[in-house]
Design a protein around this motif. Structure first.
Motif, PDB file in Angstrom:
ATOM      1  N   LYS A  44     -35.606  24.149  16.418  1.00  0.00           N
ATOM      2  CA  LYS A  44     -36.539  23.048  16.178  1.00  0.00           C
ATOM      3  C   LYS A  44     -37.976  23.561  16.120  1.00  0.00           C
ATOM      4  O   LYS A  44     -38.787  23.054  15.322  1.00  0.00           O
ATOM      5  CB  LYS A  44     -36.396  21.991  17.283  1.00  0.00           C
ATOM      6  N   ARG A  45     -38.279  24.556  16.905  1.00  0.00           N
ATOM      7  CA  ARG A  45     -39.620  25.146  16.810  1.00  0.00           C
ATOM      8  C   ARG A  45     -39.806  25.814  15.448  1.00  0.00           C
ATOM      9  O   ARG A  45     -40.889  25.722  14.836  1.00  0.00           O
ATOM     10  CB  ARG A  45     -39.835  26.165  17.934  1.00  0.00           C
TER      11      ARG A  45
ATOM     12  N   THR B  54     -26.967  21.055  16.526  1.00  0.00           N
ATOM     13  CA  THR B  54     -26.819  19.739  17.151  1.00  0.00           C
ATOM     14  C   THR B  54     -25.354  19.351  17.242  1.00  0.00           C
ATOM     15  O   THR B  54     -24.874  18.891  18.294  1.00  0.00           O
ATOM     16  CB  THR B  54     -27.594  18.681  16.349  1.00  0.00           C
TER      17      THR B  54
ATOM     18  N   LEU C 126     -38.400  24.917  12.711  1.00  0.00           N
ATOM     19  CA  LEU C 126     -38.578  23.823  11.757  1.00  0.00           C
ATOM     20  C   LEU C 126     -39.986  23.253  11.845  1.00  0.00           C
ATOM     21  O   LEU C 126     -40.604  22.926  10.816  1.00  0.00           O
ATOM     22  CB  LEU C 126     -37.540  22.736  12.013  1.00  0.00           C
ATOM     23  N   ASN C 127     -40.529  23.149  13.036  1.00  0.00           N
ATOM     24  CA  ASN C 127     -41.893  22.639  13.196  1.00  0.00           C
ATOM     25  C   ASN C 127     -42.926  23.583  12.580  1.00  0.00           C
ATOM     26  O   ASN C 127     -43.987  23.139  12.129  1.00  0.00           O
ATOM     27  CB  ASN C 127     -42.201  22.422  14.678  1.00  0.00           C
TER      28      ASN C 127
ATOM     29  N   VAL D 284     -30.667  23.381  12.511  1.00  0.00           N
ATOM     30  CA  VAL D 284     -30.828  22.440  13.610  1.00  0.00           C
ATOM     31  C   VAL D 284     -29.660  21.453  13.627  1.00  0.00           C
ATOM     32  O   VAL D 284     -29.103  21.138  14.691  1.00  0.00           O
ATOM     33  CB  VAL D 284     -32.166  21.682  13.476  1.00  0.00           C
TER      34      VAL D 284
ATOM     35  N   GLN E 137     -33.561  12.023  22.622  1.00  0.00           N
ATOM     36  CA  GLN E 137     -34.548  12.353  21.598  1.00  0.00           C
ATOM     37  C   GLN E 137     -35.326  11.109  21.225  1.00  0.00           C
ATOM     38  O   GLN E 137     -34.823   9.976  21.319  1.00  0.00           O
ATOM     39  CB  GLN E 137     -33.863  12.926  20.360  1.00  0.00           C
TER      40      GLN E 137
ATOM     41  N   TYR F 203     -33.571  23.205   8.683  1.00  0.00           N
ATOM     42  CA  TYR F 203     -33.149  21.842   9.008  1.00  0.00           C
ATOM     43  C   TYR F 203     -31.646  21.803   9.266  1.00  0.00           C
ATOM     44  O   TYR F 203     -31.174  21.204  10.248  1.00  0.00           O
ATOM     45  CB  TYR F 203     -33.519  20.917   7.852  1.00  0.00           C
TER      46      TYR F 203
ATOM     47  N   ALA G 290     -40.284  16.614  19.611  1.00  0.00           N
ATOM     48  CA  ALA G 290     -38.853  16.342  19.809  1.00  0.00           C
ATOM     49  C   ALA G 290     -38.362  15.338  18.780  1.00  0.00           C
ATOM     50  O   ALA G 290     -39.048  14.370  18.449  1.00  0.00           O
ATOM     51  CB  ALA G 290     -38.609  15.807  21.215  1.00  0.00           C
ATOM     52  N   TYR G 291     -37.182  15.557  18.243  1.00  0.00           N
ATOM     53  CA  TYR G 291     -36.591  14.664  17.250  1.00  0.00           C
ATOM     54  C   TYR G 291     -35.121  15.007  17.083  1.00  0.00           C
ATOM     55  O   TYR G 291     -34.639  16.044  17.546  1.00  0.00           O
ATOM     56  CB  TYR G 291     -37.310  14.799  15.905  1.00  0.00           C
ATOM     57  N   GLN G 292     -34.402  14.125  16.423  1.00  0.00           N
ATOM     58  CA  GLN G 292     -33.048  14.387  15.985  1.00  0.00           C
ATOM     59  C   GLN G 292     -33.064  14.574  14.478  1.00  0.00           C
ATOM     60  O   GLN G 292     -33.997  14.131  13.800  1.00  0.00           O
ATOM     61  CB  GLN G 292     -32.119  13.224  16.359  1.00  0.00           C
ATOM     62  N   VAL G 293     -32.057  15.213  13.944  1.00  0.00           N
ATOM     63  CA  VAL G 293     -31.951  15.400  12.493  1.00  0.00           C
ATOM     64  C   VAL G 293     -30.699  14.714  11.987  1.00  0.00           C
ATOM     65  O   VAL G 293     -29.767  14.419  12.750  1.00  0.00           O
ATOM     66  CB  VAL G 293     -31.934  16.898  12.120  1.00  0.00           C
TER      67      VAL G 293
END
Length: 453
Positions: free
Chosen positions: A221-222, A162, A224-225, A158, A19, A155, A235-238
């Motif tokens: 994640k989509r 994860t 959340l976006n 996700v 990520q 969030y 793309a990211y990590q939480v």
């Protein structure tokens, strides 16, 4: 065989976990406040309410209008005198003909109107608009609170996925290692082909589970976006760290819930607005006093005229300036009862709003108590699940040791692995369920925007 699995794992699955950056909770809130569609609309509504409460919309300022006009007229006429004679009594009187007789008029002026007193109607309307602005602010705050709860529900989904993906990744590693060991053991005649097949089935099942949770993670994640209103494929990590609010702090928040709950505050503002409705209605019983002023200019250019043959009377230009001042007093002594009906209905609406506020107070108190009970229960479940993970980790470690020594079967080892996997995923679920429940409790107490999440 062993090298092949290592290449597959780090080449394929390792790429899935690479990520670019960490999306912290604070950053997520900041992005949502800036970009979320619902919050943008709420901010615009507050701006409209702010415009409505300005002095320009109060009715206290006078009105000034400018007027101007111009007229043009061209006259062509022929006047006959049948049976009429000149002074000699013999010659018939000639027709009187006028051609292209032009005349113009011009005017310009200013009119000023000012309501000096209208029975206090605009005074209470102005106060009502200020209360409406504060109500709109509270509505915007409610939108922000709901958006933040929605944000963290996604969030934490996700975050949960994860952590589940990491758990399944570890389970897959263990199953692959077991498969490799089964192959080596078979080559040295220490087990049967059945052990290899069982290990291969477990690798397949763990791979499918891992791929499924990875797909769920991408979809989450989509989602959340969408809440953050940014690139759907970003793309990211939480942050998977969860800190719970101390119970003593929650108790203090609950004690002040009636003063801070956004729904109760809105009910109070609606009650105040209805109170001003009554006062605005009563203003119809009082007289109204108005002032008027005007200043104007007129120019009249008349055409030349002739009423006697051979004699032309020249046209004239006349301009004038006028200034006017006036005052008016109007008092609607009887309007058929419409004002009385308006006031009565406003009083009934006020009583209804009082009932709504009382009902809302009871419901909010119930919701807070329920939310507190649910939160405490979920927090206990999370604590139990934490302990359950520790127990299953110890059990799995002993099972792994016994399995490597050949004292338990692969089926027994697999069961210990599944028990640990279930314990860890259940702990993840309990952790985020408890945190979301806490956020809902904080929202009900009116402190969601005042605490560190």
């Amino acid at each position: 065989m062993k090298k092949l699995y290592i290449i597959l794992f780090f080449g394929f699955y390792g790429g899935l976990f690479a990520q670019d950056n960490l999306l912290t909770k604070e950053a997520a809130i900041s992005i949502a406040l800036e970009n979320n569609f619902g919050i943008k609309i709420a901010k615009n509504q507050v701006e409209v309410a702010d415009n409505n409460r300005s002095i320009l919309n109060s009715g206290y300022l006078p009105s000034l209008t400018g007027v101007a006009g111009a007229n043009y007229n061209e006259l062509n006429s022929n006047t006959g005198y049948p049976g009429q004679f000149e002074a000699d009594g013999v010659t018939s009187r000639a027709d009187l003909e006028i051609n292209h007789a032009e005349s113009q008029t011009y005017n310009a002026g200013l009119n000023l109107n000012y309501t000096l007193f209208d029975g206090l109607g605009r005074f209470y309307t102005y106060k009502q608009l200020k209360e409406q602005y504060q109500l709109t602010e509270l509505q915007a705050r409610e939108t922000i609170e709901n958006t933040i709860v929605q944000l963290f529900s996604v969030y934490y989904q996700v975050a949960q996925l994860t952590e589940n993906a990491n758990v399944l990744k570890q389970a897959l590693e263990i199953s692959k290692d077991r498969y490799i060991r089964a192959e080596y053991s078979f080559e040295y005649g220490q087990n049967t082909k059945l052990d290899i097949l069982n290990a291969q089935v477990d690798v397949t099942n763990d791979s499918i589970s891992f791929l499924n949770v990875q797909q769920q993670l991408v979809n989450a994640k989509r989602d959340l976006n969408v809440v953050l209103n940014q690139d759907l494929n970003k793309a990211y990590q939480v942050d998977t760290l969860v800190v719970f609010t101390p119970s003593i702090e929650l108790t203090d928040h609950m004690a002040l819930a009636k003063q801070n709950n956004v729904s109760l505050l809105q009910a109070e503002k609606n009650l105040k607005i209805n109170e001003y409705d009554i006062k605005v209605g009563k203003s119809g019983y009082l007289p109204a006093l108005g002032l008027t002023g005007s200043y104007g200019w007129n120019l009249n250019q008349s055409a030349a005229s002739s009423f006697i043959p051979g004699q032309v009377i020249p046209g004239s230009n006349r301009d004038s300036y006028n200034l006017g001042l006036g005052a008016s007093l109007t008092w609607n002594l009887f309007d058929g009862g419409s004002t009385a009906v308006t006031v009565k209905n406003a009083k009934i609406a006020y009583k209804n709003q009082e009932i709504v506020k009382q009902q809302l107070g009871v419901e909010v108190e119930r919701d807070i108590q329920n939310a507190k009970t649910i939160y405490e229960n979920l927090l206990k479940i999370y604590q139990i699940q934490e302990q359950n993970v520790i127990t299953n980790e110890n059990n799995f470690a002993r099972s792994k040791e016994q399995f490597q020594m050949g004292r338990i079967t692969s089926i027994e080892f697999r069961q210990a692995q599944i028990n640990l996997l279930n314990a860890e995923t259940n702990k993840n679920l309990a952790k985020y369920d408890a945190k979301l429940s806490e956020l809902q409790l904080l929202q009900l107490t009116g402190q969601l925007l005042n605490v560190n999440l």
